[in-house]
Scaffold this active site. Structure first.
Site, PDB file in Angstrom:
ATOM      1  N   LYS A 164     -12.551 -76.748 -41.510  1.00 37.56           N
ATOM      2  CA  LYS A 164     -11.814 -75.676 -40.846  1.00 37.56           C
ATOM      3  C   LYS A 164     -10.409 -76.164 -40.506  1.00 37.56           C
ATOM      4  O   LYS A 164     -10.231 -77.223 -39.887  1.00 37.56           O
ATOM      5  CB  LYS A 164     -12.538 -75.255 -39.574  1.00 37.56           C
ATOM      6  CG  LYS A 164     -13.908 -74.635 -39.813  1.00 37.56           C
ATOM      7  CD  LYS A 164     -13.798 -73.263 -40.434  1.00 37.56           C
ATOM      8  CE  LYS A 164     -15.153 -72.566 -40.491  1.00 37.56           C
ATOM      9  NZ  LYS A 164     -15.055 -71.182 -40.982  1.00 37.56           N
ATOM     10  N   ASP A 192     -10.860 -73.881 -45.138  1.00 34.81           N
ATOM     11  CA  ASP A 192     -10.915 -72.517 -44.603  1.00 34.81           C
ATOM     12  C   ASP A 192      -9.953 -72.396 -43.435  1.00 34.81           C
ATOM     13  O   ASP A 192     -10.138 -73.016 -42.393  1.00 34.81           O
ATOM     14  CB  ASP A 192     -12.345 -72.203 -44.150  1.00 34.81           C
ATOM     15  CG  ASP A 192     -12.492 -70.794 -43.591  1.00 34.81           C
ATOM     16  OD1 ASP A 192     -11.525 -70.008 -43.686  1.00 34.81           O
ATOM     17  OD2 ASP A 192     -13.577 -70.479 -43.070  1.00 34.81           O
ATOM     18  N   GLU A 218      -9.887 -70.872 -48.399  1.00 36.72           N
ATOM     19  CA  GLU A 218     -10.489 -69.618 -47.938  1.00 36.72           C
ATOM     20  C   GLU A 218      -9.618 -68.952 -46.883  1.00 36.72           C
ATOM     21  O   GLU A 218      -9.173 -69.591 -45.940  1.00 36.72           O
ATOM     22  CB  GLU A 218     -11.882 -69.928 -47.378  1.00 36.72           C
ATOM     23  CG  GLU A 218     -12.649 -68.740 -46.860  1.00 36.72           C
ATOM     24  CD  GLU A 218     -14.027 -69.135 -46.345  1.00 36.72           C
ATOM     25  OE1 GLU A 218     -14.561 -68.406 -45.487  1.00 36.72           O
ATOM     26  OE2 GLU A 218     -14.557 -70.181 -46.786  1.00 36.72           O
ATOM     27  N   ASP A 243     -12.567 -63.900 -47.404  1.00 36.10           N
ATOM     28  CA  ASP A 243     -13.728 -63.766 -46.523  1.00 36.10           C
ATOM     29  C   ASP A 243     -13.478 -62.620 -45.543  1.00 36.10           C
ATOM     30  O   ASP A 243     -14.016 -61.529 -45.680  1.00 36.10           O
ATOM     31  CB  ASP A 243     -13.999 -65.071 -45.782  1.00 36.10           C
ATOM     32  CG  ASP A 243     -15.264 -65.009 -44.936  1.00 36.10           C
ATOM     33  OD1 ASP A 243     -16.047 -64.057 -45.110  1.00 36.10           O
ATOM     34  OD2 ASP A 243     -15.477 -65.900 -44.096  1.00 36.10           O
ATOM     35  N   LYS A 267     -21.163 -62.779 -46.692  1.00 35.06           N
ATOM     36  CA  LYS A 267     -21.999 -62.934 -45.502  1.00 35.06           C
ATOM     37  C   LYS A 267     -22.839 -61.668 -45.360  1.00 35.06           C
ATOM     38  O   LYS A 267     -22.307 -60.551 -45.414  1.00 35.06           O
ATOM     39  CB  LYS A 267     -21.144 -63.080 -44.238  1.00 35.06           C
ATOM     40  CG  LYS A 267     -20.401 -64.379 -44.053  1.00 35.06           C
ATOM     41  CD  LYS A 267     -19.736 -64.378 -42.675  1.00 35.06           C
ATOM     42  CE  LYS A 267     -19.029 -65.696 -42.373  1.00 35.06           C
ATOM     43  NZ  LYS A 267     -17.651 -65.698 -42.926  1.00 35.06           N
TER      44      LYS A 267
END
Length: 361
Positions: A164, A192, A218, A243, A267
């Site tokens: 992250k 991400d 991402e 995403d 997701k």
């Protein structure tokens, strides 16, 4: 076989890791909604939605109310195989509420597998082959701490790591550099930003991290900024994943039309369950996009659902099913921490109905 009853419970599991992203630090526990659907013959199926309120706008408490007061009553009496009609009905009752809908959809798939005495991957048209490669996800910390954690997870058997970033682009570049040095060239690395950058910053970061062999970046910019994603992709040598930009099939179509992305993150709580996820996967495969499953902070129930779904997704990337590694006291069981997961071979999702034994709270 018809839907006779829809029940919902909330339970919480402690997190065994501290986890930080651009959204802030996660609380010390994760809240889960579990849904049980019972048919007129007494057969039951289970579904799960683990809350990500900053993502879907739903807390576990919100989802429980929506299931008990709106969605559940609207689908009682419908055949368990009428998924298209059930999703249409739920859409007429509530326009969004994708988390609550996903738990219902999952329970219906579990029911169908149990009714036919077959695992879900067979219903989906998939095959149970080799174990599924799993990516471990590291929170946004200091570069040295992230590098140590990355090395530890690589040594534990993970051949893919996601980190992250997005809070401070200078620190992000240093963290990526230290992580790559710590894990060596053979381990896959994806990043991400969780919407943390502006277009200009994202392009700058991408240019500086090109030497570090990044699989993809991402969601570098806010989810609404489809044009920004397109600009970044046109300037980037690193593939771009959507995403937060890609909740629905319509979103994916619009992104693809703009030629803004290379991959889609799926997701279940974001798109509304397995049924819409299959539509996204089929469309993506038809137009050449790859898909990666992201199952954050789910128990073994939600993780098993994603494992079954993984058997039909286009692409060969590791999937992100880290919940069982992050959660303590998972009521559905525990997994050994390693870089692969086996696809369950029991009927339905391969999970025992322990709904009555779960204590709400």
């Amino acid at each position: 076989m018809y839907i006779a009853k829809v029940e919902a419970k909330i339970f919480r599991t402690p997190l065994i890791v501290n986890f930080k992203t651009t959204y802030g630090e996660l609380p010390p526990y994760q809240s889960h909604l579990i849904v049980r659907i019972t048919t007129d013959t007494g057969l039951t199926g289970l579904g799960e939605a683990s809350e990500l309120p900053f993502f879907t706008g739903e807390t576990a408490e919100t989802m429980k109310v929506l299931v008990e007061k709106k969605l559940g009553p609207a689908i009682v009496g419908k055949p368990i195989y009428s998924l298209r009609n059930i999703h249409h009905t739920m859409g007429m009752v509530l326009g969004n509420a994708t988390g609550a809908k996903s738990a219902i959809d999952m329970a219906l798939w579990d029911l169908q597998g149990k009714r036919l005495k077959t695992p879900i991957y067979e219903l989906l048209g998939g095959e149970r082959k080799q174990p599924v490669r799993v990516a471990y996800v590291l929170g946004d910390e200091s570069p040295d701490k992230m590098a140590r954690a990355a090395k530890e997870m690589a040594d534990a058997g993970f051949d893919t790591l996601k980190i992250k970033i997005g809070s401070d682009f200078r620190k992000d570049i240093e963290a990526i550099s230290q992580i790559r040095q710590a894990i060596g060239p053979a381990v896959h690395l994806r990043i991400d930003a969780n919407q943390g950058y502006k277009v200009k910053t994202a392009i700058q970061v991408i240019k500086e991290i090109e030497p570090f062999k990044i699989d993809y970046i991402e969601q570098p910019v806010p989810g609404w900024d489809h044009d920004g994603l397109r600009q970044i992709r046109s300037a980037s040598s690193i593939p771009i994943m959507a995403d937060e930009s890609a909740h629905s099939l319509k979103d994916v179509y619009q992104l693809a039309k703009k030629e803004a992305i290379d991959l889609i993150g799926i997701k279940l709580i974001k798109c509304g369950g397995i049924t819409p996820a299959v539509q996204i996967a089929q469309f993506s495969e038809a137009i050449g996009l790859q898909c990666v499953l992201i199952s954050p902070l789910d128990t073994l129930l939600g993780t098993n659902a994603s494992l079954h779904l993984s058997t039909i997704l286009p692409g060969n990337h590791s999937h992100e099913m880290v919940g069982p590694y992050y959660l303590k006291n998972d009521p559905f069981g525990a997994l050994e921490v390693k870089g692969v997961m086996d696809i369950p071979n029991g009927i339905g999702f391969g999970i025992e109905d322990i709904f009555d034994g779960i204590v709400e709270g």
